[in-house]
Design an enzyme around this catalytic site. Structure first.
Site, PDB file in Angstrom:
ATOM      1  N   ARG A 234       0.848  -1.177   0.000  1.00  0.00           N
ATOM      2  CA  ARG A 234       0.000   0.000   0.000  1.00  0.00           C
ATOM      3  C   ARG A 234       0.888   1.232   0.000  1.00  0.00           C
ATOM      4  O   ARG A 234       1.934   1.269   0.646  1.00  0.00           O
ATOM      5  CB  ARG A 234      -0.933   0.025   1.219  1.00  0.00           C
ATOM      6  CG  ARG A 234      -2.125  -0.919   1.100  1.00  0.00           C
ATOM      7  CD  ARG A 234      -3.099  -0.414   0.054  1.00  0.00           C
ATOM      8  NE  ARG A 234      -4.272  -1.262  -0.096  1.00  0.00           N
ATOM      9  CZ  ARG A 234      -4.389  -2.232  -0.980  1.00  0.00           C
ATOM     10  NH1 ARG A 234      -3.371  -2.526  -1.780  1.00  0.00           N
ATOM     11  NH2 ARG A 234      -5.502  -2.925  -1.083  1.00  0.00           N
ATOM     12  N   ASP A 258       4.562   0.396  -7.106  1.00  0.00           N
ATOM     13  CA  ASP A 258       3.333   0.121  -7.845  1.00  0.00           C
ATOM     14  C   ASP A 258       2.124   0.722  -7.135  1.00  0.00           C
ATOM     15  O   ASP A 258       1.030   0.712  -7.680  1.00  0.00           O
ATOM     16  CB  ASP A 258       3.151  -1.394  -8.010  1.00  0.00           C
ATOM     17  CG  ASP A 258       1.968  -1.735  -8.904  1.00  0.00           C
ATOM     18  OD1 ASP A 258       1.948  -1.272 -10.062  1.00  0.00           O
ATOM     19  OD2 ASP A 258       1.059  -2.462  -8.449  1.00  0.00           O
ATOM     20  N   GLU A 263      -3.436   8.245  -5.664  1.00  0.00           N
ATOM     21  CA  GLU A 263      -3.577   7.565  -6.945  1.00  0.00           C
ATOM     22  C   GLU A 263      -4.791   8.125  -7.674  1.00  0.00           C
ATOM     23  O   GLU A 263      -5.849   8.266  -7.068  1.00  0.00           O
ATOM     24  CB  GLU A 263      -3.717   6.058  -6.737  1.00  0.00           C
ATOM     25  CG  GLU A 263      -2.482   5.414  -6.127  1.00  0.00           C
ATOM     26  CD  GLU A 263      -2.601   3.894  -5.965  1.00  0.00           C
ATOM     27  OE1 GLU A 263      -3.609   3.318  -6.437  1.00  0.00           O
ATOM     28  OE2 GLU A 263      -1.689   3.295  -5.385  1.00  0.00           O
ATOM     29  N   HIS A 282      -0.346   0.904 -10.169  1.00  0.00           N
ATOM     30  CA  HIS A 282      -1.116  -0.034  -9.353  1.00  0.00           C
ATOM     31  C   HIS A 282      -1.674  -1.168 -10.214  1.00  0.00           C
ATOM     32  O   HIS A 282      -2.896  -1.407 -10.250  1.00  0.00           O
ATOM     33  CB  HIS A 282      -2.252   0.691  -8.634  1.00  0.00           C
ATOM     34  CG  HIS A 282      -2.716  -0.034  -7.393  1.00  0.00           C
ATOM     35  ND1 HIS A 282      -3.255   0.605  -6.303  1.00  0.00           N
ATOM     36  CD2 HIS A 282      -2.715  -1.356  -7.066  1.00  0.00           C
ATOM     37  CE1 HIS A 282      -3.580  -0.273  -5.368  1.00  0.00           C
ATOM     38  NE2 HIS A 282      -3.254  -1.483  -5.818  1.00  0.00           N
ATOM     39  N   SER A 284       0.185  -4.414 -10.469  1.00  0.00           N
ATOM     40  CA  SER A 284       0.987  -5.620 -10.273  1.00  0.00           C
ATOM     41  C   SER A 284       0.142  -6.892 -10.190  1.00  0.00           C
ATOM     42  O   SER A 284       0.603  -7.972 -10.543  1.00  0.00           O
ATOM     43  CB  SER A 284       1.851  -5.495  -9.008  1.00  0.00           C
ATOM     44  OG  SER A 284       1.051  -5.351  -7.852  1.00  0.00           O
TER      45      SER A 284
END
Length: 325
Positions: A234, A258, A263, A282, A284
């Site tokens: 996170r 990632d 975001e 984000h 992965s």
């Protein structure tokens, strides 16, 4: 209605949809067995008291956390189509009788493969190879062998354990760190020592009050100058300004993120241009067909719930993750 309890066909499943172009979940198997109602963030407050079950399909939204403390009854079960639950937990939900489940098991292997790809890309200097190709520049270099290097993986849940198995398959020496020590898992008190020895530090920890900001200037200062840091857990686990500073000062050799505090990552974020940092949006755990897998998982859980069978993937609402790992 039987004895004041809705029958299966009367059960209302409220779906917090993700914004377009993300498709809605495929819940066709529930046709005629449950009433499916879709909502967006703006209508969630009004529709939440009408739901028996809430499916949080938009796992980036914090609308549940904002709407839950309101008036009226609340769903008996909340399922989030994500591994983390930090986006929906609030004190009122944690204190309630509502059962919370997550998407544990869907993302383990894809994320582990992604971490392995990042390790290989950084060790073999693939970003620079692509840059030189665009420049039509023939420049021979030597790259790093990863077999025999040390990886410290933080987060002993299914994702962390799968990362460890995958990195071991590449010949790496691994150490897995969890909240408490047990067979095959180092306790949190050993993290500093293991980070100081590691060539690769991989964060797969859940976001809790204890883990927020755990990777800061002090921890980056413990790492070897040749080491690299990867976060697929996170965003708020990392103090991003401290990471930029550590990369700029060459305290560590590189990093890959990632997940982020905000975001999408703002265009003016210094992370975009931090030296030696790979940025991905984000993604992965998102492989072809992943949304169908998430929908099928929810339907399987719903069938168990409707039949009165115990649910799997039940989150400890105080800890913020599924216990037993």
């Amino acid at each position: 209605m039987r004895n004041g309890v809705p029958t299966v066909s009367e059960t209302t499943v409220l779906v917090l949809d993700a914004a377009p172009p993300a498709p809605p979940p495929r819940l066709g198997r529930l046709a005629g067995r449950a009433r499916i109602v879709h909502t967006d963030e703006s209508a969630l407050v009004g529709r939440l008291p009408l739901a028996d079950v809430l499916l949080v399909w938009d796992f980036t939204s914090d609308a549940v956390r904002r709407a839950w403390p309101g008036e009226g009854p609340r769903p008996r079960w909340v399922h989030t189509a994500s591994a983390g639950v930090d986006h929906l937990m609030c004190p009122e939900l944690a204190a309630s009788d509502t059962v919370v489940t997550n998407a544990r098991g869907i993302f383990d292997r894809p994320i582990a493969e992604y971490v392995a790809a990042l390790v290989l890309a950084m060790a073999k200097d693939l970003p620079r190879t692509l840059e030189l190709q665009r420049e039509r520049s023939w420049r021979h270099r030597e790259t790093q062998r990863i077999a025999g290097t040390r990886a410290c993986v933080i987060g002993s849940g299914p994702i962390g354990r799968t990362i460890v198995r995958t990195l071991k398959g590449l010949g790496m020496i691994t150490a897995l760190v969890g909240r408490t020590a047990r067979d095959g898992v180092h306790g949190a008190e050993e993290l500093d020592r293991l980070m100081a020895r590691a060539d690769w530090v991989v964060c797969a920890a859940p976001l809790t009050d204890d883990t927020r900001g755990m990777f800061d200037a002090r921890r980056f200062g413990l790492m070897q100058p040749s080491a690299r840091f990867i976060n697929i857990g996170r965003g708020p686990l990392v103090v991003e300004d401290d990471l930029v500073d550590a990369l700029t000062k060459r305290w560590i050799a590189g990093a890959a993120l990632d997940v982020f505090e905000r975001e999408p990552l703002p265009a003016d974020s210094p992370l975009w241009t931090a030296p030696g940092l790979l940025v991905s949006p984000h993604m992965s755990g998102d492989t072809v067909g992943w949304r169908d897998e998430l929908g099928a998982q929810f339907v399987d859980l719903y069938e168990a719930w409707a039949a009165g069978r115990p649910l799997t993937n039940v989150v400890d609402k105080e800890r913020g993750y599924v216990p037993g790992h």
